[in-house]
Design a protein around this motif. Structure first.
Motif, short mmCIF file in Angstrom:
data_model
loop_
_atom_site.label_atom_id
_atom_site.label_comp_id
_atom_site.label_asym_id
_atom_site.label_seq_id
_atom_site.Cartn_x
_atom_site.Cartn_y
_atom_site.Cartn_z
N VAL A 61 0.87 -1.18 0.00
CA VAL A 61 0.00 0.00 0.00
C VAL A 61 0.92 1.23 0.00
N PRO A 62 1.27 1.72 -1.19
CA PRO A 62 2.18 2.87 -1.28
C PRO A 62 1.48 4.18 -0.93
N GLY A 63 2.26 5.15 -0.51
CA GLY A 63 1.73 6.49 -0.29
C GLY A 63 0.81 6.63 0.89
N ARG A 64 0.84 5.69 1.82
CA ARG A 64 -0.05 5.78 2.98
C ARG A 64 0.67 6.49 4.11
N ARG A 65 0.48 7.80 4.17
CA ARG A 65 1.06 8.61 5.25
C ARG A 65 0.27 9.91 5.33
N PRO A 66 0.28 10.56 6.47
CA PRO A 66 -0.45 11.82 6.60
C PRO A 66 -0.06 12.82 5.52
N GLY A 67 -1.06 13.41 4.91
CA GLY A 67 -0.84 14.41 3.88
C GLY A 67 -0.79 13.87 2.47
N SER A 68 -0.88 12.56 2.30
CA SER A 68 -0.83 11.95 0.97
C SER A 68 -2.23 11.53 0.55
N PHE A 69 -2.74 12.15 -0.49
CA PHE A 69 -4.05 11.83 -1.04
C PHE A 69 -3.91 11.16 -2.40
N VAL A 70 -4.62 10.08 -2.60
CA VAL A 70 -4.80 9.52 -3.94
C VAL A 70 -5.90 10.35 -4.59
N VAL A 71 -5.71 10.68 -5.86
CA VAL A 71 -6.75 11.37 -6.62
C VAL A 71 -7.38 10.32 -7.53
N GLU A 72 -8.68 10.14 -7.36
CA GLU A 72 -9.41 9.09 -8.06
C GLU A 72 -10.44 9.71 -9.01
N LEU A 73 -10.51 9.15 -10.21
CA LEU A 73 -11.51 9.53 -11.21
C LEU A 73 -12.22 8.26 -11.65
N ASP A 74 -13.51 8.23 -11.50
CA ASP A 74 -14.30 7.05 -11.92
C ASP A 74 -13.74 5.74 -11.36
N GLY A 75 -13.32 5.76 -10.10
CA GLY A 75 -12.86 4.56 -9.42
C GLY A 75 -11.41 4.19 -9.64
N ALA A 76 -10.66 4.97 -10.44
CA ALA A 76 -9.26 4.65 -10.71
C ALA A 76 -8.35 5.82 -10.30
N MET A 77 -7.19 5.47 -9.76
CA MET A 77 -6.21 6.48 -9.38
C MET A 77 -5.63 7.15 -10.61
N ILE A 78 -5.64 8.50 -10.61
CA ILE A 78 -5.03 9.25 -11.72
C ILE A 78 -3.89 10.14 -11.24
#
Length: 179
Positions: A61-78
């Motif tokens: 699970v990469p990028g899991r830390r405070p201040g890191s947001f995944v940006v999702e469009l239609d259910g997929a990370m962009i």
């Protein structure tokens, strides 16, 4: 990198008109690898990392830390939005301030997603840590990033040379809480 400060993490997903900003999940791993292996994404960031190296080293699970947001469009990370505090930033004007960073997959460029996602992340930040300034650094050659910084309300603090290129440091003044 240190924690943002006294904020509850992760926040509930942040929804915009088209996007969702959320904590990273295991299903995002392939997109994170693509993001960090993309020559286009890393044109102004020192170049891409080798895909085989990323496959070996990227956590489940990469990028899991405070201040890191995944940006999702239609259910997929962009893309990814990063808000991080660097107490010992190499530029005195940025030391101790929260720094905004963003990475988007090339197929998501040109649709306004970065502006929409960054604005939502900054709104969230203003709500949890009102009165705090935010900085942003980008290469002056990165025209798209320079435009985005202006659109988000960052103003130039200084230009400097680093990583064999001219860099731009901008500041977004703190939003003062209304009484």
């Amino acid at each position: 990198m240190t924690e943002l400060g006294p904020v509850s993490w992760p926040p509930a997903p942040i929804k915009t008109e088209r996007l969702v900003l959320r904590e990273a999940e295991a299903r995002d791993r392939a997109a994170f690898i693509e993001l960090h292996a993309s020559p286009g994404v890393h044109t102004y960031l020192g170049g891409p990392r080798p895909r085989d190296e990323l496959e070996r080293e990227m956590p489940e699970v990469p990028g899991r830390r405070p201040g890191s947001f995944v940006v999702e469009l239609d259910g997929a990370m962009i893309g990814q939005i990063l808000l991080r505090r660097e107490p010992e930033h190499h530029r005195p004007a940025a030391a101790g301030k929260v720094d905004l960073g963003y990475l988007f997959l090339p197929q998501a460029w040109g649709f306004g997603y970065a502006a929409e996602a960054c604005a939502a992340a900054l709104d969230w930040f203003d709500g949890v840590l009102p009165g705090e300034p935010v900085v942003l650094t980008t290469q002056t050659a990165n025209v798209g990033s320079m435009r985005l910084a202006a659109k988000l309300g960052f103003t130039e603090v200084e230009r400097f040379q680093a990583w064999d290129a001219e860099q731009w440091l901008g500041l977004r003044s703190p939003v003062t809480p209304s009484a």
